[in-house]
Design an enzyme around this catalytic site. Structure first.
Site, short mmCIF file in Angstrom:
data_model
loop_
_atom_site.label_atom_id
_atom_site.label_comp_id
_atom_site.label_asym_id
_atom_site.label_seq_id
_atom_site.Cartn_x
_atom_site.Cartn_y
_atom_site.Cartn_z
N HIS A 33 0.86 -1.19 0.00
CA HIS A 33 0.00 0.00 0.00
C HIS A 33 0.90 1.24 0.00
O HIS A 33 1.54 1.54 1.01
CB HIS A 33 -0.91 0.01 1.22
CG HIS A 33 -1.82 -1.18 1.29
ND1 HIS A 33 -3.07 -1.19 0.72
CD2 HIS A 33 -1.64 -2.41 1.84
CE1 HIS A 33 -3.63 -2.38 0.92
NE2 HIS A 33 -2.78 -3.14 1.60
N ARG A 70 -0.28 4.32 -0.79
CA ARG A 70 -1.13 5.40 -0.27
C ARG A 70 -1.29 6.62 -1.17
O ARG A 70 -2.15 7.46 -0.91
CB ARG A 70 -0.62 5.87 1.10
CG ARG A 70 -0.48 4.79 2.16
CD ARG A 70 -1.80 4.13 2.49
NE ARG A 70 -1.73 3.31 3.71
CZ ARG A 70 -2.57 2.35 4.00
NH1 ARG A 70 -3.56 2.05 3.16
NH2 ARG A 70 -2.46 1.67 5.12
N ASP A 123 -9.15 -5.01 -2.97
CA ASP A 123 -8.37 -4.93 -1.74
C ASP A 123 -9.25 -5.20 -0.52
O ASP A 123 -9.93 -6.21 -0.46
CB ASP A 123 -7.67 -3.58 -1.67
CG ASP A 123 -6.61 -3.54 -0.57
OD1 ASP A 123 -5.83 -4.49 -0.48
OD2 ASP A 123 -6.59 -2.57 0.20
N HIS A 175 -9.17 -10.29 -1.37
CA HIS A 175 -9.15 -10.18 0.09
C HIS A 175 -10.41 -10.91 0.54
O HIS A 175 -11.52 -10.43 0.32
CB HIS A 175 -9.16 -8.70 0.44
CG HIS A 175 -9.53 -8.37 1.85
ND1 HIS A 175 -8.65 -7.74 2.71
CD2 HIS A 175 -10.68 -8.52 2.55
CE1 HIS A 175 -9.25 -7.53 3.87
NE2 HIS A 175 -10.49 -8.00 3.80
N HIS A 217 -3.12 -12.57 1.70
CA HIS A 217 -2.91 -12.76 3.15
C HIS A 217 -3.74 -13.88 3.80
O HIS A 217 -4.59 -13.63 4.64
CB HIS A 217 -3.09 -11.44 3.90
CG HIS A 217 -4.30 -10.62 3.54
ND1 HIS A 217 -5.57 -11.14 3.45
CD2 HIS A 217 -4.42 -9.29 3.27
CE1 HIS A 217 -6.42 -10.19 3.13
NE2 HIS A 217 -5.74 -9.05 3.02
N ASP A 261 1.94 -7.12 2.67
CA ASP A 261 0.74 -6.33 3.00
C ASP A 261 1.14 -5.07 3.75
O ASP A 261 0.52 -4.67 4.74
CB ASP A 261 -0.27 -7.15 3.81
CG ASP A 261 -1.63 -6.47 3.94
OD1 ASP A 261 -1.87 -5.48 3.21
OD2 ASP A 261 -2.44 -6.90 4.77
N HIS A 265 0.60 3.61 8.52
CA HIS A 265 -0.33 4.58 9.12
C HIS A 265 0.48 5.59 9.91
O HIS A 265 1.63 5.35 10.28
CB HIS A 265 -1.33 3.88 10.04
CG HIS A 265 -2.31 3.01 9.33
ND1 HIS A 265 -3.33 3.52 8.56
CD2 HIS A 265 -2.42 1.66 9.27
CE1 HIS A 265 -4.03 2.51 8.05
NE2 HIS A 265 -3.51 1.38 8.46
#
Length: 431
Positions: A61, A63, A151, A178, A231, A304, A308
């Site tokens: 990711h 972002r 996702d 996912h 995952h 994965d 954050h």
């Protein structure tokens, strides 16, 4: 730029393992032999170290666009290079999502201008990732996506998912899913079980993953689509994938380093950096995942990587977002817990982190004369303490902070350019 890598243990990705030198000239591997000596070349002494095909992450990711406070293509690819990755496939959960050729072109342009490693965009299955209207797949493929995924927003409608797979088959696009039935996962924040009960946290049952996985396997079998499971986290999922492969379904699967090495016991102190989706499961699940990796049921290890901000995670456990910043610890975690303990070999790691992900995504990889020089040099014996503040990634959200791990990335070489060197500040040179 000419580079000679000397004295390393070369695992080429094609079954070979030998001590050899490698000559790189203008981005291409020109020679693999004993005692290569050339003038005007950068010499890297890899004595006692492994020289491997660059790692390929199928599940990153980045972002950007939309969430640059968490990560950017620049910082995310710097993080990837520090972790030994020469290629990353970026998920479409941006703002706007990667659901049109315009956004694909934007991601590619920024990656070309600012990226440190190669970036492969993954397009959305449905517009806005809302699970309602399928995207224009032909245009997405022409723009350069390598796969499709919604996702963390699984398509709940079986009818729409079947249409997605039918068109995906038509355009020969990989379907990355996912697997989560949100009517079962609900507001859960960790694995459903005795520990969740003790901590007073809502649980996410295994069935939330397994029910959706079973549905997607049935649809892939019906449509002939290429299905990739993101995952994997439960013993039941491993069994479903194993059975599907035996039945001839076109299916591949990945597992993360954290699902291979941590259990829901890590949540005891309410550390929000252990909050990930799917959640950390039980020891029985971990053992099943490892066995699935070893017997070929699971094809790849993917990070994965979900960065954050500190403020995002500095809240009560049930309010924190899911996700772990995983690019920079992936190799060390696998080396420490699986290779140094004798569970898998370094050659097997090359399959899981370099060759199989590349094969699934339809790109080339491996060390041989004439190939693009995408190479990582690792020292499997050096120990270090994980310090999240030293991450290249903006995301410092790791459950491994303060832990002693073995195995460091010394160099990452992308298309013949040194993109990461341990303890040296990076300055990008155009490839």
């Amino acid at each position: 730029m000419r580079i000679v890598i000397k004295n390393g243990i070369v695992i080429d990705g094609f079954g070979g393992e030998e001590k050899a030198d490698i000559l790189i000239n203008y981005g291409i591997i020109k020679g693999i032999d004993k005692n290569i000596d050339v003038s005007d070349a950068i010499v890297i002494d890899a004595e006692g170290k492994y020289v491997l095909p660059g790692f390929v992450d199928m599940h990153t990711h980045l972002r950007q666009p939309g969430f640059e406070e968490k990560e950017t293509i620049r910082t995310g690819t710097e993080s990837a290079a520090a972790g030994g990755f020469t290629t990353v496939a970026c998920m479409p959960n941006t703002n706007p999502p990667i659901d049109s050729e315009v956004v694909v072109e934007y991601v590619k342009a920024v990656a070309q201008r600012e990226g440190v490693v190669k970036v492969l965009p993954i397009g959305a299955m449905t517009k806005g990732m809302k699970g309602e209207e399928i995207t224009e797949m032909a245009k997405l493929k022409k723009a350069g996506v390598v796969a499709l995924s919604d996702d963390g927003f699984p398509i709940m409608s079986a009818g729409i998912m079947k249409r997605v797979m039918t068109y995906g088959k038509m355009y020969d696009l990989l379907m990355i899913t996912h697997c989560e039935d949100k009517t079962l996962s609900g507001e859960g924040v960790m694995n459903s079980g005795i520990i969740a009960t003790m901590l007073g946290l809502k649980g996410i049952p295994r069935e939330a993953e397994e029910v959706m996985l079973a549905r997607n396997i049935i649809l892939a079998k019906a449509t002939g689509a290429k299905l990739h499971i993101a995952h994997v986290s439960t013993k039941g999922s491993v069994e479903l994938i194993r059975r599907a492969k035996e039945e001839g379904v076109s299916i591949t699967a990945e597992v993360t380093p954290h699902h291979l090495t941590r259990t829901d016991e890590a949540v005891y102190n309410y550390d929000t950096n252990t909050k990930v989706f799917p959640p950390l499961r039980t020891r029985e699940d971990v053992e099943a995942l490892i066995e699935g990796l070893k017997d070929g049921t699971i094809d790849a290890i993917a990070t994965d990587h979900a960065p954050h901000t500190k403020d995002d995670k500095k809240v009560p456990y049930d309010m924190a977002p899911f996700g772990i910043s995983g690019l920079e610890t992936a190799f060390s975690v696998i080396n420490t817990f699986l290779i140094q303990t004798g569970i898998i070999t370094m050659k097997a790691l090359v399959n899981y982190m370099s060759m199989n992900p590349a094969r699934i995504l339809g790109i080339s990889n491996g060390i041989r004369v004439g190939a693009t020089a995408d190479i990582v040099i690792v020292n499997p014996h050096e120990e270090y303490t994980v310090d999240k503040e030293k991450f290249k990634s903006k995301g410092k959200n790791t459950p491994y902070h303060g832990m002693k791990l073995k195995g460091v990335v010394e160099y990452t070489i992308v298309e013949g350019q040194i993109r990461y060197q341990k303890n040296k500040k990076f300055e990008k040179v155009e490839i």
